[in-house]
Design an enzyme around this catalytic site. Structure first.
Site, PDB file in Angstrom:
ATOM      1  N   ASN A   9       1.212  -0.865  -0.068  1.00  0.00           N
ATOM      2  CA  ASN A   9       0.046  -0.325   0.106  1.00  0.00           C
ATOM      3  C   ASN A   9       1.056   0.871  -0.280  1.00  0.00           C
ATOM      4  OD1 ASN A   9      -1.511   1.684   0.681  1.00  0.00           O
ATOM      5  ND2 ASN A   9      -2.270   1.536   2.375  1.00  0.00           N
ATOM      6  N   GLU A  96      -7.321   5.040   7.571  1.00  0.00           N
ATOM      7  CA  GLU A  96      -6.852   5.928   6.984  1.00  0.00           C
ATOM      8  C   GLU A  96      -8.148   6.714   6.330  1.00  0.00           C
ATOM      9  OE1 GLU A  96      -2.704   5.225   4.901  1.00  0.00           O
ATOM     10  OE2 GLU A  96      -2.172   4.682   7.804  1.00  0.00           O
ATOM     11  N   GLU A 166      -5.703  -5.177  10.439  1.00  0.00           N
ATOM     12  CA  GLU A 166      -4.236  -3.538  10.285  1.00  0.00           C
ATOM     13  C   GLU A 166      -5.291  -2.990  11.989  1.00  0.00           C
ATOM     14  OE1 GLU A 166      -3.013  -2.986   6.717  1.00  0.00           O
ATOM     15  OE2 GLU A 166      -4.456  -1.600   6.895  1.00  0.00           O
ATOM     16  N   SER A 212       2.825  -2.136  10.378  1.00  0.00           N
ATOM     17  CA  SER A 212       4.024  -2.212  10.802  1.00  0.00           C
ATOM     18  C   SER A 212       4.907  -3.674  10.443  1.00  0.00           C
ATOM     19  CB  SER A 212       5.147  -1.991  12.052  1.00  0.00           C
ATOM     20  OG  SER A 212       4.755  -0.823  12.382  1.00  0.00           O
TER      21      SER A 212
END
Ligand code: PEP
Length: 247
Positions: A9, A96, A166, A212
């Site tokens: 991404n 996000e 996530e 991460s």
């Protein structure tokens, strides 16, 4: 056997010129026998990157789409537009976008349905915040996101969807979930998928971990029973992505 997938991404990084250079650098390093590699790139990079990866097994992915086919939605991009330029996958409901662009489980659901209508593979994201984890409501939160995001899908449609777990507190922070934490939630996702669509379908669906992921931790994470690969942000912009793909 479930598909193993590693999706990069790129987020809002790389001008078209930079994107070409990055794709050229990564292209020869992406060969793998058993995993599908996807480059999810900003809209303006889609066409130039598609030229670079032409003739390879790397799939082109977008980072978002609108849930209508066309119309008065200034600044938006539709599924038929993505389809027309060779996009195969699309990230939907990234945290996000939920946080900064007011996406909800309802808009995520509309986008998933629209992507499927145009035979684009939705990579539907879910994940809990740090406070939700601390309050012990991680699994409840994820179950709601999955149920609402996949509302109205048939089992056949569900099989085309990829889920990305996530944890929000792990995205771009360098704080990775432990393999046990990631496995626990990915397993819970498979359980809810089984309740919604039947066990056979749930067993066929790929569930990715994101947050991460790095060259140092990918192999350990991807060994877990219910983790079928990764959605990778920062490390997908570097040579390290090769190590993650190989893992
Ligand atoms: C992401 O963008 O989906 C992500 C997981 O980012 P990072 O790997 O940088 O945490």
């Amino acid at each position: 056997m479930r598909k193993k997938i590693v999706a990069g991404n790129w987020k809002m990084n790389k001008t078209p010129t930079e994107a070409i250079a990055l794709a050229e650098m990564l292209k020869p390093k992406m060969s793998t026998d058993n995993a599908t590699v996807v480059f999810c790139v900003p809209y303006v990079d889609l066409v130039p990157v598609s030229e670079v990866i032409k003739g390879t097994d790397i799939l082109l992915g977008a980072e978002n789409l609108h849930f209508e086919d066309k119309g008065a939605y200034t600044g938006e991009i539709s599924a038929p537009m993505l389809k027309d330029i060779g996009v195969k996958c699309v990230v939907i409901g990234h945290s996000e976008r939920r946080e900064y662009f007011a996406e909800t489980d309802e808009t995520v659901n509309k986008k998933v349905l629209k992507a499927l209508e145009y035979e684009l593979t939705p990579i539907m994201c879910c994940g809990e915040s740090l406070s939700e984890r601390e309050d012990g409501i991680t699994i409840e939160k994820i179950r709601i996101q999955i149920k609402k995001g996949l509302k109205g899908l048939s089992s056949e449609q569900a099989k085309q969807v990829v889920i990305a777990y996530e944890p929000i507190w792990a995205i771009g922070t360098g704080k990775v979930a432990t393999t046990e934490q990631a496995q626990e939630v990915c397993h819970a996702i498979r359980v809810v998928l089984g309740e919604l669509f039947g066990d056979e379908t749930a067993q066929e669906m790929s569930i990715l971990y994101g947050g991460s992921v790095s060259a140092g931790n990918a192999a350990e994470l991807f060994k877990m029973e219910d983790i079928d690969g990764g959605l990778v942000g920062g490390a997908s912009l570097k040579e390290d992505f090769e190590v993650i793909v190989k893992a």
